[in-house]
Each structure stands twice: as structure tokens, then as C-alpha cells.
Design a protein around this motif. Structure first.
Motif, PDB file in Angstrom:
ATOM      1  N   LYS A  72      -1.669   4.713   2.470  1.00 33.82           N
ATOM      2  CA  LYS A  72      -1.941   5.472   1.247  1.00 33.82           C
ATOM      3  C   LYS A  72      -1.185   6.795   1.263  1.00 33.82           C
ATOM      4  O   LYS A  72      -1.249   7.551   2.203  1.00 33.82           O
ATOM      5  N   HIS A 245       2.028   3.207  -7.876  1.00 34.31           N
ATOM      6  CA  HIS A 245       0.919   2.274  -7.941  1.00 34.31           C
ATOM      7  C   HIS A 245       0.594   1.859  -9.376  1.00 34.31           C
ATOM      8  O   HIS A 245      -0.395   1.179  -9.622  1.00 34.31           O
ATOM      9  N   LYS A 246       1.448   2.303 -10.292  1.00 32.53           N
ATOM     10  CA  LYS A 246       1.235   1.944 -11.694  1.00 32.53           C
ATOM     11  C   LYS A 246       2.576   1.979 -12.411  1.00 32.53           C
ATOM     12  O   LYS A 246       3.409   2.856 -12.160  1.00 32.53           O
ATOM     13  N   ASP A 469      -1.721  -1.707 -13.451  1.00 33.19           N
ATOM     14  CA  ASP A 469      -2.426  -0.772 -12.574  1.00 33.19           C
ATOM     15  C   ASP A 469      -2.627  -1.467 -11.222  1.00 33.19           C
ATOM     16  O   ASP A 469      -3.622  -2.158 -10.996  1.00 33.19           O
ATOM     17  N   GLY A 471      -3.074  -0.195  -8.262  1.00 34.81           N
ATOM     18  CA  GLY A 471      -4.118   0.384  -7.421  1.00 34.81           C
ATOM     19  C   GLY A 471      -5.481  -0.218  -7.711  1.00 34.81           C
ATOM     20  O   GLY A 471      -6.269  -0.486  -6.800  1.00 34.81           O
ATOM     21  N   LYS A 472      -5.761  -0.489  -8.989  1.00 34.05           N
ATOM     22  CA  LYS A 472      -7.059  -1.054  -9.383  1.00 34.05           C
ATOM     23  C   LYS A 472      -6.988  -2.557  -9.654  1.00 34.05           C
ATOM     24  O   LYS A 472      -7.963  -3.156 -10.095  1.00 34.05           O
TER      25      LYS A 472
END
Length: 486
Positions: A72, A245-246, A469, A471-472
Motif C-alpha cells: 500500500k 487504484h482508480k 475503482d 481499491g474497492k
């Protein structure tokens, strides 16, 4: 993976001798997308929609049955680029590679993860359109002109992006400076081959991303006159190498094909929240039960729960919704496919539902269906100013619903060509066709049961903001105009 073309070993030799040096770090970038039409190598008389349908089907065939191979941190600020639509079916943006920077158009492709560009003065493109036959006719990357370019070595972990460990154990001699062997990547309608290099990618605003690994392609077969930017899942992808991450894109309407004055947009990284953000609907991104098996691990699978035509649910087989451990079934989203693909087990009930909803109000156009490879097609009534056609909507887990506007799933075909490759358009009435493709002959060639059952193409994504997205693990969408002055 198919073996490299016979010419490959000879044209790669000058590149191996001409390596330079590169640099380190990561960043994010936003680029304009412009549109590209797939090359199918047919007569100039061929209707452009039949080229798009054939290219979409070839692309789907590749995505569904490809050859198997084997922390991360603070995300960088978002950057935006113009995204242009092209008449060959794809959307492209301009990337700047090397030092000094060399501007190169590349196609946005969420169905693959390796980025490659036409490379060196020896670049050859076989069975490509006339404008792309010679290196002088296409924007080509020249590593020798970049002070930061270097070849990827055998021991570099990124060499495993294009080769298995077993292949490298056999083909890499001792010594850390040995060059990573040539790659060969096969797509639905062609292939490309070359060597991996690392160089500096320059994002909008002057930010430099060092050590970006890209394919330096020397030979391509049946490819459009650009390179390709891989936005699929996996370490080689543009988002992974940039550490974002997006990402999101807004695909301009097809009516702006090849118009450099108008563009959509590609955003790498997060954008500032606005009031419109509340209108976004989100779909869970799921992974194939095939796990890390390539290429299924590259695809963005959607948690589809149903399809409605004319407000009525269509009874679909289970494979339309979920993929099994062999990578068969499920629905993916792919910016590199033009018309949405449905395998025959899914296409038939959807097409039947469209015909039933039309209810005999319009005559089927067999000429258009035979000439374009699209169906069902309906003849436009003479002097008609409108047609009553059924709504098509997609439903997803969590309640998200994509109610497609008519122009995103029906296409006005014009007069279809008559029989014969060089025939002029016939005198038949214009037709409107469902912009969805499937395997002809009901998939008797053995494609049924392999790969994704549904591939949501770019035609159906026109004038939608699509947000990945990562990350999600979700995909967001909302309708909005995508046209922006370039």
C-alpha cells in the motif's frame, strides 16, 4: 501463445544491439481518447458496420478461448487525457514515451494488460491497412533516440509477464545481462511481437514515470495503425505500473469517429467528488473462479443478475452470470470490443425477446442481416420519423441498473451491400439492427462453453462515465455527455 512470425528473429537483432539506459518511480496520468475502426482486410465496398461486427466477433473469440500461459502506498495525483474515437472501433489517447518525449497514439484496452507500441525503423505490419504498412506511415517509437531507454533482461521480474519461468529456464543463458526473449501476443484478429523495453512515460503536466515497461513491437499482423495500452488486471497494466487504484473514461459517441476536434476523456487516479457523483451506480467487480489462470485473471467480471427487454426479464442460462473454474461463462466489460458479444446460449433468448417485443410492427431485413453479420435487423418504414423499439436494460448485484439508451444498442445500418465482396449497396430499404454479435451457426465450431458468455463492448458504453475503482473492487457508471473540445 502463438510462436513469433518467421521474420521476427532477424528484425529483432538490431534492437538487441541498440539498448540504452532508463530511470525509476511511478505516477498517474489522464489522456484524451479518440476512436479507431478494426482492420478486417475486406473490400473497400464492405459496409463499415460489417467490419465492426466481424472485428467484435473476432475479438470475442480471442477473449473467450485464448492460449493459456503463464503494498500500500500513497496514490499519485490524478491526471487527465483526451480520448478520441476511431472508425475502426477503438478509442485512443496519446502517450509520451522516452527522453526527449516521443508522442504515440495507443488504444485503451481493458481486456489485456501488456502495453506495446510500433517500434524502430524496422517496424513491419502485415495485412494491415495501407496507411499502416510502413514505419514511416505510422507514429513509431525509436529507442535509440531516447537517453532513458533500456532493454529488459532475462532476470528482470517483468520478463515473467510475457514468459513462463520454465521457458526462461530453458531459453535464458547464464548472466544477468541476457535480454528477455522476444514476446508474441495474439489478439482476436491479429498479433504483435517484439522485445520488452523500459523507458520514461511522461504524464500530462510534465510528470515523469520512470522504468515503465512497454513492448517494443517489430512485427504486427492485422493490427490498427497504433500501439495498445493494457488496462486489464495484473502487474503489466498501465494502472498497476503507475500505482493508481482508480481510473475512469468517458467514451464519445460513435458519430464523432476520427474527428480530432472533439474528444472524450481518460482519467488516471481519483477525481474530485462533485454533486453528480451521487448519481453514480456501482457494480461489484468479481473474479473468475479460474483464479490466477491467464488470461481470465486479466478480465473485469461484472456481477450481472439479469437482462430485461421491453420491461420483461429474459430467461438466461446460469453461465450468463457466473464463470466456472475453467473460465467458462460470466460477463466482462471490455473497451477493446466494439459491439457487445453474447454467446449463442445467451444471444438467442435476447434476440427472440427483441423480435417478440417488436411484435411484427416492422418487417425483418434479411438483406441487412446477411450483409452485416448483425441480427435482428428491421427495415425502416418509408418516410418514418421514428420507430417503437423495446428498451434493453442490464441488472446487477446490489440493485444497479443500466438502462441503455436506444442509440447504444440499435444502429441504423443504411442500405446493406448486395451479394458478393465488391457489390455496391443494394436498393433495399435502410434498416436498424441490434448492435450485438454472436457466433454464426449457433457456435457449432466449439466456442460455446469457453470463456466469458457476455462481453460488454464500447458501443454500449457510449456517453457513459465508467469508473474502475480497483481499491474497492467495483465499477461505477452514470450517463452523461462525453464530448469535449480538444
Amino acid at each position: 501463445m502463438a510462436p513469433p512470425p518467421p521474420l521476427l528473429p532477424f528484425v529483432l537483432l538490431p534492437l538487441v544491439a541498440a539498448a540504452a539506459v532508463l530511470a525509476p518511480t511511478t505516477a498517474s496520468t489522464t489522456l484524451p481518447l479518440y476512436r479507431h475502426l478494426p482492420v478486417v482486410g475486406e473490400s473497400a465496398q464492405q459496409h463499415p458496420l460489417s467490419r465492426l461486427a466481424a472485428a467484435s466477433l473476432a475479438r470475442a473469440s480471442h477473449l473467450r478461448r485464448p492460449a493459456h500461459q503463464k503494498q500500500k502506498q500513497q496514490p499519485p495525483p490524478a491526471s487527465t487525457a483526451a480520448l478520441y474515437p476511431h472508425s475502426y472501433g477503438g478509442y485512443a489517447f496519446t502517450a509520451s514515451l522516452g527522453t526527449p518525449a516521443q508522442a504515440l497514439p495507443v488504444l485503451l484496452d481493458t481486456g489485456s494488460h501488456l502495453t506495446w507500441v510500433p517500434c524502430t525503423s524496422n517496424y513491419q505490419c502485415r495485412d494491415c491497412p495501407p496507411a499502416a504498412v510502413t514505419a514511416a506511415a505510422v507514429p513509431t517509437f525509436h529507442p535509440n533516440n531516447s537517453s532513458t531507454s533500456r532493454l529488459i533482461g532475462c532476470r528482470n521480474p517483468s520478463c515473467l509477464w510475457v514468459h513462463s519461468a520454465a521457458h526462461l529456464a530453458t531459453n535464458c543463458t547464464s548472466g544477468a545481462t541476457t535480454v528477455c526473449p522476444p514476446y508474441a501476443v495474439v489478439y482476436g484478429s491479429g498479433s504483435t511481437a517484439g522485445l520488452l523495453v523500459a523507458d520514461t512515460l511522461r504524464a500530462p503536466g510534465g510528470r515523469a514515470v520512470n522504468n515503465f515497461v512497454v513492448g517494443c513491437s517489430i512485427v504486427s499482423v492485422h493490427q490498427p495503425p497504433t500501439g495498445l495500452a493494457g488496462f486489464g488486471r495484473g502487474a503489466p497494466s498501465v494502472p498497476a505500473q503507475l500505482g493508481v487504484h482508480k481510473f475512469s473514461y468517458c467514451l464519445l459517441s460513435r458519430r464523432y469517429d476520427d474527428n480530432a476536434a472533439v474528444s472524450g476523456s481518460l482519467v488516471l487516479g481519483d477525481t474530485k467528488a462533485t454533486g453528480d457523483r451521487n448519481r453514480m451506480q456501482y457494480i461489484p467487480l468479481v473474479k473468475s473462479a479460474a483464479g490466477d489462470k491467464q488470461p481470465y485473471a486479466v478480465y473485469y467480471y461484472l456481477a450481472l443478475t439479469g437482462v430485461e427487454v421491453g420491461g420483461k426479464a429474459v430467461a438466461l442460462p446460469e453461465r450468463a452470470f457466473t464463470a466456472n473454474a475453467a473460465g467458462s461463462g460470466g460477463a466482462i466489460v471490455d473497451s477493446g470490443t466494439t459491439f457487445t458479444y453474447l454467446d449463442p446460449t445467451v444471444f438467442k433468448p435476447v434476440a427472440d425477446a427483441v423480435v417478440a417485443a417488436v411484435g411484427g410492427r416492422y418487417k425483418r431485413s434479411k438483406e441487412a442481416e446477411g450483409g452485416l453479420g448483425l441480427r435482428p435487423c428491421f427495415a425502416l418504414p418509408q418516410d418514418a420519423k421514428s420507430m417503437a423499439l423495446p428498451e434493453l436494460s442490464l441488472h446487477f448485484k446490489g440493485g444497479a441498473q443500466m438502462r441503455l439508451p436506444l442509440e447504444n444498442y440499435f444502429v441504423v445500418a443504411g442500405r446493406a451491400p448486395g451479394p458478393g465482396a465488391d457489390a455496391a449497396p443494394s436498393a433495399n430499404a435502410e434498416a436498424i439492427c441490434l448492435a450485438v454479435v454472436t457466433d454464426m451457426g449457433g457456435g457449432s465450431g466449439g466456442d460455446v462453453g469457453r470463456g466469458p458468455a457476455i462481453i460488454l463492448g464500447s458501443f454500449q458504453q457510449q456517453n457513459y462515465l465508467i469508473e474502475y475503482d480497483l481499491g474497492k473492487e467495483r465499477l461505477g457508471f452514470r450517463r452523461q455527455p462525453c464530448a469535449a473540445s480538444s
